[in-house]
Design a protein around this motif. Sequence first.
Motif, mmCIF file in Angstrom:
data_model
loop_
_atom_site.group_PDB
_atom_site.id
_atom_site.type_symbol
_atom_site.label_atom_id
_atom_site.label_comp_id
_atom_site.label_asym_id
_atom_site.label_seq_id
_atom_site.Cartn_x
_atom_site.Cartn_y
_atom_site.Cartn_z
ATOM 1 N N ILE A 187 -15.124 14.957 21.630
ATOM 2 C CA ILE A 187 -16.073 14.220 20.676
ATOM 3 C C ILE A 187 -17.087 15.080 20.238
ATOM 4 C CG2 ILE A 187 -17.647 12.385 20.412
ATOM 5 C CD1 ILE A 187 -15.637 10.703 22.450
ATOM 6 N N LEU A 188 -17.900 15.638 21.248
ATOM 7 C CA LEU A 188 -19.272 16.575 20.793
ATOM 8 C C LEU A 188 -18.790 17.850 19.886
ATOM 9 C CD1 LEU A 188 -20.947 16.695 24.104
ATOM 10 C CD2 LEU A 188 -21.510 15.055 21.940
ATOM 11 N N LYS A 189 -17.425 18.322 20.252
ATOM 12 C CA LYS A 189 -17.194 19.570 19.699
ATOM 13 C C LYS A 189 -16.611 18.958 17.992
ATOM 14 C CE LYS A 189 -13.768 23.273 19.985
ATOM 15 N NZ LYS A 189 -12.681 24.005 20.570
ATOM 16 N N LYS A 190 -15.921 18.028 17.918
ATOM 17 C CA LYS A 190 -15.384 17.774 16.727
ATOM 18 C C LYS A 190 -16.692 17.254 15.769
ATOM 19 C CE LYS A 190 -10.802 15.724 17.388
ATOM 20 N NZ LYS A 190 -9.809 14.668 16.928
ATOM 21 N N MET A 191 -17.700 16.574 16.297
ATOM 22 C CA MET A 191 -18.810 16.167 15.473
ATOM 23 C C MET A 191 -19.774 17.005 15.476
ATOM 24 S SD MET A 191 -18.979 11.963 16.871
ATOM 25 C CE MET A 191 -20.263 11.688 15.423
ATOM 26 N N LYS A 192 -19.665 18.373 16.288
ATOM 27 C CA LYS A 192 -20.743 19.630 16.122
ATOM 28 C C LYS A 192 -22.107 18.936 16.626
ATOM 29 C CE LYS A 192 -18.239 21.909 12.568
ATOM 30 N NZ LYS A 192 -18.461 22.530 11.284
ATOM 31 N N ILE A 193 -22.004 18.055 17.784
ATOM 32 C CA ILE A 193 -23.051 17.383 18.273
ATOM 33 C C ILE A 193 -23.425 18.082 19.597
ATOM 34 C CG2 ILE A 193 -24.196 15.271 19.068
ATOM 35 C CD1 ILE A 193 -23.310 13.984 16.691
ATOM 36 N N ASP A 194 -24.466 18.442 20.195
ATOM 37 C CA ASP A 194 -24.767 19.313 21.335
ATOM 38 C C ASP A 194 -24.821 18.195 22.651
ATOM 39 O OD1 ASP A 194 -24.872 21.558 20.155
ATOM 40 O OD2 ASP A 194 -26.911 21.147 19.729
ATOM 41 N N ASN A 195 -25.482 16.795 22.640
ATOM 42 C CA ASN A 195 -25.685 16.353 23.622
ATOM 43 C C ASN A 195 -25.508 14.711 23.346
ATOM 44 O OD1 ASN A 195 -28.472 15.365 22.823
ATOM 45 N ND2 ASN A 195 -28.866 17.549 23.405
ATOM 46 N N ASN A 196 -25.571 13.730 24.578
ATOM 47 C CA ASN A 196 -25.431 12.416 24.362
ATOM 48 C C ASN A 196 -26.820 11.849 23.474
ATOM 49 O OD1 ASN A 196 -23.559 12.888 25.864
ATOM 50 N ND2 ASN A 196 -24.224 11.534 27.510
ATOM 51 N N ALA A 197 -27.722 12.511 23.549
ATOM 52 C CA ALA A 197 -29.221 11.949 22.792
ATOM 53 C C ALA A 197 -29.046 12.027 21.501
ATOM 54 C CB ALA A 197 -30.308 12.715 23.292
ATOM 55 N N ASP A 198 -28.271 13.274 21.022
ATOM 56 C CA ASP A 198 -27.908 13.637 19.641
ATOM 57 C C ASP A 198 -26.883 12.587 19.170
ATOM 58 O OD1 ASP A 198 -30.154 15.520 19.477
ATOM 59 O OD2 ASP A 198 -28.697 17.023 19.480
ATOM 60 N N LEU A 199 -26.086 12.429 20.032
ATOM 61 C CA LEU A 199 -24.922 11.430 19.478
ATOM 62 C C LEU A 199 -25.484 9.957 19.399
ATOM 63 C CD1 LEU A 199 -21.875 11.448 19.348
ATOM 64 C CD2 LEU A 199 -21.575 10.662 21.600
ATOM 65 N N THR A 200 -26.409 9.565 20.297
ATOM 66 C CA THR A 200 -26.905 7.988 20.061
ATOM 67 C C THR A 200 -27.665 8.229 18.709
ATOM 68 O OG1 THR A 200 -27.031 7.731 22.440
ATOM 69 C CG2 THR A 200 -28.537 6.585 21.139
ATOM 70 N N LYS A 201 -28.463 9.324 18.561
ATOM 71 C CA LYS A 201 -29.468 9.301 17.101
ATOM 72 C C LYS A 201 -28.371 9.157 15.995
ATOM 73 C CE LYS A 201 -32.762 11.854 14.688
ATOM 74 N NZ LYS A 201 -32.262 11.697 13.385
ATOM 75 N N TYR A 202 -27.195 9.989 16.072
ATOM 76 C CA TYR A 202 -26.211 9.874 14.950
ATOM 77 C C TYR A 202 -25.701 8.516 14.599
ATOM 78 C CZ TYR A 202 -22.110 10.693 12.460
ATOM 79 O OH TYR A 202 -21.036 10.434 11.282
ATOM 80 N N ALA A 203 -25.227 7.673 15.858
ATOM 81 C CA ALA A 203 -24.754 6.372 15.749
ATOM 82 C C ALA A 203 -25.878 5.527 15.549
ATOM 83 C CB ALA A 203 -24.174 6.184 17.218
ATOM 84 N N LEU A 204 -26.778 5.726 15.714
ATOM 85 C CA LEU A 204 -27.914 4.678 15.102
ATOM 86 C C LEU A 204 -28.006 4.992 13.544
ATOM 87 C CD1 LEU A 204 -30.590 5.036 18.032
ATOM 88 C CD2 LEU A 204 -29.534 2.608 17.122
ATOM 89 N N ASP A 205 -28.096 6.134 13.321
ATOM 90 C CA ASP A 205 -28.456 6.549 11.796
ATOM 91 C C ASP A 205 -27.283 6.021 10.944
ATOM 92 O OD1 ASP A 205 -30.772 7.858 12.421
ATOM 93 O OD2 ASP A 205 -29.847 9.789 12.365
ATOM 94 N N LYS A 206 -26.163 6.019 11.591
ATOM 95 C CA LYS A 206 -24.840 5.581 10.712
ATOM 96 C C LYS A 206 -24.550 4.020 11.093
ATOM 97 C CE LYS A 206 -23.724 9.691 9.079
ATOM 98 N NZ LYS A 206 -23.692 9.961 7.592
ATOM 99 N N GLY A 207 -25.461 3.495 11.779
ATOM 100 C CA GLY A 207 -25.085 1.980 12.150
ATOM 101 C C GLY A 207 -24.029 1.795 12.765
ATOM 102 N N ILE A 208 -23.739 2.477 13.438
ATOM 103 C CA ILE A 208 -22.355 2.442 14.515
ATOM 104 C C ILE A 208 -22.877 1.751 15.703
ATOM 105 C CG2 ILE A 208 -20.513 3.486 15.910
ATOM 106 C CD1 ILE A 208 -20.950 5.980 13.918
#
Length: 209
Positions: A187-208
């Motif tokens: 998941i991190l590789k596909k989304m080009k995200i480095d860690n869980n914290a950035d993944l959470t920020k992305y999900a919040l920004d997108k309303g996921i």
Amino acid sequence: MKILIGDDHHVVRRGLKMIILDAYPKAFIEEAAEGATLLQKLKLQKWDIIICDISMPGRSGLEIMQIIKEQAPKIPVLMLSMHPAEHYAIRALKLGAFGYITKESASDELIQAIKTINAGRKYITQDIANMLVDENEDLFADNQPHKQLSNREFDVMKMIAEGKKISDIANQLSLSINTISTYRTRILKKMKIDNNADLTKYALDKGII
């Protein structure tokens, strides 16, 4: 009318059954609390409609729907979810669902959805129709990394973004910890995200989440 309801919450199944029987007193309704049971009952009757929760123990509702489409492609499936339509509706429709309603709106929409599906049409609300338009526009704008994820990867991504531990996710999905860790890496590789914290920020920004 023969209807099969798949949901792991007894109260939800009972509520749906009461709504249906109020409109269709002679309806034959069976229940399944998990995906394996639903798939077993799929083979025992010729169902008119299957109502399936997105979040089932073990196999997700989307995976179950894929199997239904392989084994009984003519049976329409209405997907039910506690999540807003923007999270799963497009994925469900792409897999062949005949409609998508939230548990919150079920009391208002369920019977209309059943009537629409019985008439041979898909139940698509205006909000979902608008999302389908947006989805087509996104095909030309590579700005939605989470849409590259498979349905299972999306489930895992959402749970990681919500702060759930790998072991808890593994237990919920009936998978091994190593498998969930592999999903996380992918998941991190596909989304080009480095860690869980950035993944959470992305999900919040997108309303996921």
